[in-house]
Design a protein around this motif. Structure first.
Motif, PDB file in Angstrom:
ATOM      1  N   LEU A 151    -135.299 -93.323  28.896  1.00  0.00           N
ATOM      2  CA  LEU A 151    -136.253 -93.851  29.860  1.00  0.00           C
ATOM      3  C   LEU A 151    -137.599 -92.772  29.521  1.00  0.00           C
ATOM      4  O   LEU A 151    -138.389 -93.037  29.477  1.00  0.00           O
ATOM      5  CB  LEU A 151    -135.923 -93.732  31.186  1.00  0.00           C
ATOM      6  N   LEU A 152    -137.293 -91.299  29.461  1.00  0.00           N
ATOM      7  CA  LEU A 152    -138.163 -90.301  29.400  1.00  0.00           C
ATOM      8  C   LEU A 152    -138.974 -90.515  27.979  1.00  0.00           C
ATOM      9  O   LEU A 152    -140.327 -90.528  27.939  1.00  0.00           O
ATOM     10  CB  LEU A 152    -137.495 -89.146  29.266  1.00  0.00           C
ATOM     11  N   GLN A 153    -138.085 -90.841  26.891  1.00  0.00           N
ATOM     12  CA  GLN A 153    -138.850 -91.173  25.559  1.00  0.00           C
ATOM     13  C   GLN A 153    -139.580 -92.307  25.594  1.00  0.00           C
ATOM     14  O   GLN A 153    -140.986 -92.468  25.374  1.00  0.00           O
ATOM     15  CB  GLN A 153    -137.739 -91.413  24.655  1.00  0.00           C
ATOM     16  N   VAL A 154    -139.420 -93.270  26.556  1.00  0.00           N
ATOM     17  CA  VAL A 154    -140.063 -94.727  26.443  1.00  0.00           C
ATOM     18  C   VAL A 154    -141.666 -94.176  27.298  1.00  0.00           C
ATOM     19  O   VAL A 154    -142.519 -94.574  26.740  1.00  0.00           O
ATOM     20  CB  VAL A 154    -139.272 -95.789  27.134  1.00  0.00           C
ATOM     21  N   VAL A 155    -141.265 -93.557  28.431  1.00  0.00           N
ATOM     22  CA  VAL A 155    -142.543 -93.119  29.142  1.00  0.00           C
ATOM     23  C   VAL A 155    -143.650 -92.171  28.673  1.00  0.00           C
ATOM     24  O   VAL A 155    -144.668 -92.578  28.322  1.00  0.00           O
ATOM     25  CB  VAL A 155    -142.102 -92.514  30.457  1.00  0.00           C
ATOM     26  N   CYS A 156    -142.956 -91.138  27.678  1.00  0.00           N
ATOM     27  CA  CYS A 156    -143.518 -90.263  26.890  1.00  0.00           C
ATOM     28  C   CYS A 156    -144.337 -91.102  25.841  1.00  0.00           C
ATOM     29  O   CYS A 156    -145.580 -90.824  25.394  1.00  0.00           O
ATOM     30  CB  CYS A 156    -143.035 -89.244  26.253  1.00  0.00           C
ATOM     31  N   ARG A 157    -143.972 -92.028  25.502  1.00  0.00           N
ATOM     32  CA  ARG A 157    -144.289 -92.619  23.817  1.00  0.00           C
ATOM     33  C   ARG A 157    -145.353 -93.460  24.319  1.00  0.00           C
ATOM     34  O   ARG A 157    -146.436 -93.682  23.893  1.00  0.00           O
ATOM     35  CB  ARG A 157    -143.348 -93.425  23.021  1.00  0.00           C
ATOM     36  N   TYR A 158    -144.893 -94.546  25.340  1.00  0.00           N
ATOM     37  CA  TYR A 158    -145.898 -95.750  25.652  1.00  0.00           C
ATOM     38  C   TYR A 158    -147.017 -95.538  26.909  1.00  0.00           C
ATOM     39  O   TYR A 158    -147.886 -95.965  26.855  1.00  0.00           O
ATOM     40  CB  TYR A 158    -145.076 -96.817  25.935  1.00  0.00           C
ATOM     41  N   VAL A 159    -146.473 -94.348  27.756  1.00  0.00           N
ATOM     42  CA  VAL A 159    -147.406 -94.272  28.741  1.00  0.00           C
ATOM     43  C   VAL A 159    -148.481 -93.021  28.392  1.00  0.00           C
ATOM     44  O   VAL A 159    -149.532 -93.128  28.598  1.00  0.00           O
ATOM     45  CB  VAL A 159    -146.546 -93.616  29.849  1.00  0.00           C
ATOM     46  N   PHE A 160    -147.763 -91.816  27.880  1.00  0.00           N
ATOM     47  CA  PHE A 160    -148.678 -90.818  27.684  1.00  0.00           C
ATOM     48  C   PHE A 160    -149.001 -90.684  26.013  1.00  0.00           C
ATOM     49  O   PHE A 160    -149.721 -89.567  25.470  1.00  0.00           O
ATOM     50  CB  PHE A 160    -147.905 -89.583  27.740  1.00  0.00           C
ATOM     51  N   ASN A 161    -148.489 -91.793  25.140  1.00  0.00           N
ATOM     52  CA  ASN A 161    -148.780 -91.952  23.939  1.00  0.00           C
ATOM     53  C   ASN A 161    -148.447 -90.645  22.997  1.00  0.00           C
ATOM     54  O   ASN A 161    -148.934 -90.353  22.188  1.00  0.00           O
ATOM     55  CB  ASN A 161    -150.391 -92.045  23.599  1.00  0.00           C
ATOM     56  N   SER A 162    -147.384 -89.939  23.425  1.00  0.00           N
ATOM     57  CA  SER A 162    -147.005 -88.826  22.848  1.00  0.00           C
ATOM     58  C   SER A 162    -145.383 -88.618  22.773  1.00  0.00           C
ATOM     59  O   SER A 162    -145.000 -88.315  23.747  1.00  0.00           O
ATOM     60  CB  SER A 162    -147.481 -87.623  23.580  1.00  0.00           C
ATOM     61  N   ALA A 163    -144.847 -89.152  21.707  1.00  0.00           N
ATOM     62  CA  ALA A 163    -143.413 -89.039  21.646  1.00  0.00           C
ATOM     63  C   ALA A 163    -142.822 -87.815  21.639  1.00  0.00           C
ATOM     64  O   ALA A 163    -143.187 -86.963  20.575  1.00  0.00           O
ATOM     65  CB  ALA A 163    -142.969 -89.994  20.461  1.00  0.00           C
ATOM     66  N   LEU A 164    -141.558 -87.615  22.386  1.00  0.00           N
ATOM     67  CA  LEU A 164    -141.026 -86.188  22.385  1.00  0.00           C
ATOM     68  C   LEU A 164    -140.116 -86.310  21.068  1.00  0.00           C
ATOM     69  O   LEU A 164    -139.411 -87.432  20.675  1.00  0.00           O
ATOM     70  CB  LEU A 164    -140.160 -85.972  23.432  1.00  0.00           C
ATOM     71  N   PRO A 165    -139.555 -85.151  20.332  1.00  0.00           N
ATOM     72  CA  PRO A 165    -138.837 -85.198  19.111  1.00  0.00           C
ATOM     73  C   PRO A 165    -137.267 -85.219  19.435  1.00  0.00           C
ATOM     74  O   PRO A 165    -136.626 -85.606  18.590  1.00  0.00           O
ATOM     75  CB  PRO A 165    -139.118 -84.027  18.530  1.00  0.00           C
ATOM     76  N   TRP A 166    -136.949 -85.088  20.694  1.00  0.00           N
ATOM     77  CA  TRP A 166    -135.335 -84.852  20.791  1.00  0.00           C
ATOM     78  C   TRP A 166    -134.814 -85.905  21.660  1.00  0.00           C
ATOM     79  O   TRP A 166    -133.656 -85.968  21.459  1.00  0.00           O
ATOM     80  CB  TRP A 166    -135.199 -83.571  21.613  1.00  0.00           C
ATOM     81  N   PRO A 167    -135.443 -86.737  22.390  1.00  0.00           N
ATOM     82  CA  PRO A 167    -134.656 -87.587  23.268  1.00  0.00           C
ATOM     83  C   PRO A 167    -133.472 -88.700  22.497  1.00  0.00           C
ATOM     84  O   PRO A 167    -132.602 -88.899  23.102  1.00  0.00           O
ATOM     85  CB  PRO A 167    -135.674 -88.489  24.291  1.00  0.00           C
ATOM     86  N   GLU A 168    -134.006 -89.144  21.456  1.00  0.00           N
ATOM     87  CA  GLU A 168    -133.081 -90.029  20.686  1.00  0.00           C
ATOM     88  C   GLU A 168    -132.157 -89.447  20.212  1.00  0.00           C
ATOM     89  O   GLU A 168    -130.866 -90.083  20.105  1.00  0.00           O
ATOM     90  CB  GLU A 168    -134.047 -90.649  19.556  1.00  0.00           C
ATOM     91  N   GLU A 169    -132.184 -88.323  19.697  1.00  0.00           N
ATOM     92  CA  GLU A 169    -130.932 -87.481  19.103  1.00  0.00           C
ATOM     93  C   GLU A 169    -130.020 -86.969  20.460  1.00  0.00           C
ATOM     94  O   GLU A 169    -128.854 -87.072  20.256  1.00  0.00           O
ATOM     95  CB  GLU A 169    -131.419 -86.365  18.405  1.00  0.00           C
ATOM     96  N   VAL A 170    -130.417 -86.639  21.382  1.00  0.00           N
ATOM     97  CA  VAL A 170    -129.748 -86.374  22.607  1.00  0.00           C
ATOM     98  C   VAL A 170    -128.802 -87.539  23.127  1.00  0.00           C
ATOM     99  O   VAL A 170    -127.832 -87.551  23.358  1.00  0.00           O
ATOM    100  CB  VAL A 170    -130.494 -85.614  23.786  1.00  0.00           C
TER     101      VAL A 170
END
Length: 176
Positions: A38-57
């Motif tokens: 959910l954090l990755q989705v919010v960062c990617r689609y709301v803030f338009n800036s994907a984090l590098p680590w949530p998918e691997e975590v």
């Protein structure tokens, strides 16, 4: 026979305890995995800036979650199996088939444990791509998974050896 019965009872209690601990931790890992996604989705689609680590975590948490409940699932017969054959053959044949399959599973699980421990050991040479953690700690899930499945297999195998027709009739009556 009483020594064997005592050993099986102790092993059953150990497996029950491991099942409860594993399931409790697995729920926490699922919650953390969902939060990470959910954090990755919010960062990617709301803030338009994907984090590098949530998918691997999330992947590592999913691996550990599965590893912690695999022994319990195996023990309770929750993996895919075809067991209708047992209803159509005599008890002694069904028991022999069950023992043969459990012995084969035992051999496979022992080999998987050995390979998993080697894989865990090699994991100290690399680290996760997006966060500072040795991959070995993620790979440790494999020996845990196969180890708990091996303990469950030993319990089921010993119970199959101790099984008699009365137990089979009782178990069949409990199924419905």
């Amino acid at each position: 026979m009483t020594v064997l019965t005592a050993f099986v009872t102790a092993l059953e209690k150990l497996n029950d305890k491991l099942d409860k601990i594993g399931a409790s931790i697995a729920w926490v890992l699922v919650a953390l995995m969902v939060s990470s996604i959910l954090l990755q989705v919010v960062c990617r689609y709301v803030f338009n800036s994907a984090l590098p680590w949530p998918e691997e975590v999330a992947r590592a948490l999913m691996i550990w979650m599965m590893a912690l409940v695999a022994g319990q699932a195996y023990r309770k017969g929750m993996f895919v199996s075809i067991d209708m054959l047992y209803n159509y053959v005599p008890f002694s044949v069904a028991r022999a088939i069950k023992i043969i399959l459990l012995v084969l599973a035992f051999a496979v699980l022992v080999q998987l444990c050995v390979v998993a421990i080697e894989f865990f050991d090699r994991g100290f040479r690399t680290r996760a791509a997006s966060f500072p953690l040795k991959r070995a700690w993620i790979y440790l899930a494999m020996p845990v998974c196969f180890g708990t499945m091996l303990l469950a297999n030993i319990e089921m195998l010993l119970k199959a050896f101790m099984d008699n027709k009365e137990n089979a009739i009782t178990a069949q009556a409990e199924k419905g």
